[in-house]
Design a protein around this motif. Structure first.
Motif, PDB file in Angstrom:
ATOM      1  N   PRO A  85       0.816  -1.229   0.000  1.00 30.59           N
ATOM      2  CA  PRO A  85       0.000   0.000   0.000  1.00 30.59           C
ATOM      3  C   PRO A  85       0.845   1.273   0.000  1.00 30.59           C
ATOM      4  N   LEU A  89       0.657   3.998  -2.943  1.00 29.12           N
ATOM      5  CA  LEU A  89       0.368   5.392  -2.607  1.00 29.12           C
ATOM      6  C   LEU A  89       1.464   6.314  -3.138  1.00 29.12           C
ATOM      7  N   ASP A  90       2.707   5.901  -2.967  1.00 26.46           N
ATOM      8  CA  ASP A  90       3.850   6.678  -3.447  1.00 26.46           C
ATOM      9  C   ASP A  90       3.746   6.910  -4.953  1.00 26.46           C
ATOM     10  N   VAL A  93       0.527   9.153  -5.859  1.00 21.73           N
ATOM     11  CA  VAL A  93       0.675  10.570  -5.505  1.00 21.73           C
ATOM     12  C   VAL A  93       1.717  11.246  -6.385  1.00 21.73           C
ATOM     13  N   VAL A 146       3.436  12.497   1.191  1.00 25.08           N
ATOM     14  CA  VAL A 146       2.011  12.583   0.851  1.00 25.08           C
ATOM     15  C   VAL A 146       1.339  13.726   1.612  1.00 25.08           C
ATOM     16  N   SER A 150      -0.651  16.710  -0.145  1.00 24.28           N
ATOM     17  CA  SER A 150      -2.040  16.949   0.259  1.00 24.28           C
ATOM     18  C   SER A 150      -2.245  18.375   0.752  1.00 24.28           C
TER      19      SER A 150
END
Length: 210
Positions: A85, A89-90, A93, A146, A150
């Motif tokens: 995960p 995600l890396d 993003v 992240v 964000s």
């Protein structure tokens, strides 16, 4: 005015923060001298003889495993399963910011500022300990990376403070518009979307520039 007092308090806070960063850099330099290493283009270089000294303090991987606690052995597959995960995600993003930030005019987040993997250079760690340290550095680095992506996304799309302040808001949140200020939302949104003056986009000390 409450807003003026807040701005003054924030200015004092950021001044203290800058002074703290200078002090941290000074202490880091002292630690580098104490433990006989320095950085060259972001890479660790130990003084002659230090690696040999470190190797003498290393515990073999076999000895490490035979003395491992049962709960650590049992939980290891679960811990490492989270790698996938993190990796997904890396990648997601990174693709997102490379496309969307360029379209929006948001400064790109420098991934290598946040994902720092260097503990494997320590000769007193065995191969298992090095693997664990690489994983921890990567996982926490991705989380930090992240968060910054964000934060910049939030400033562009929804720069409004929450009615209830979260425990650790990101560094851009204090510059957002007040909750309930409808006039400011309509009048200042476009300005905030272009104002990235609060970002420190310079590379930190001893960081290789990309």
């Amino acid at each position: 005015m409450p807003t003026d007092r807040l701005n003054e308090a924030l200015e004092r806070f950021y001044k203290l923060q800058r002074e703290l960063e200078v002090e941290i850099d000074r202490l880091l330099q002292e630690k580098r001298e104490q433990f006989h290493y320095h950085l060259e283009r972001g890479k660790v270089q130990f003084e002659q003889g230090m690696r040999a000294l470190h190797k003498r303090k290393r515990i073999s991987a076999w000895q490490y495993l035979t003395h491992a606690r049962l709960r650590h052995v049992i939980s290891a597959p679960i811990i490492y399963s989270v790698f996938f995960p993190f990796l997904a995600l890396d990648i997601a993003v990174t693709i997102y910011q490379q496309i969307c930030f360029r379209l929006y005019g948001i400064p790109l987040v420098r991934r290598s500022d946040h994902i720092v993997i260097d503990r494997h250079n320590l000769a007193y760690l065995n191969v298992i300990e090095k693997l664990n340290c690489v994983y921890c550095g990567y996982g926490n680095g991705v989380a930090e990376y992240v968060r910054e992506v964000s934060a910049r996304t939030e400033q562009y799309w929804c720069p409004i403070k929450h009615a209830r302040r979260s425990r650790e808001p990101h560094h851009l949140a204090d510059h957002f518009l007040d909750y309930g200020d409808a006039d400011a939302w309509r009048e200042k949104l476009e300005t905030l979307r272009k104002d990235w003056s609060t970002l420190d986009t310079t590379a930190p000390p001893d960081h290789p520039k990309e």
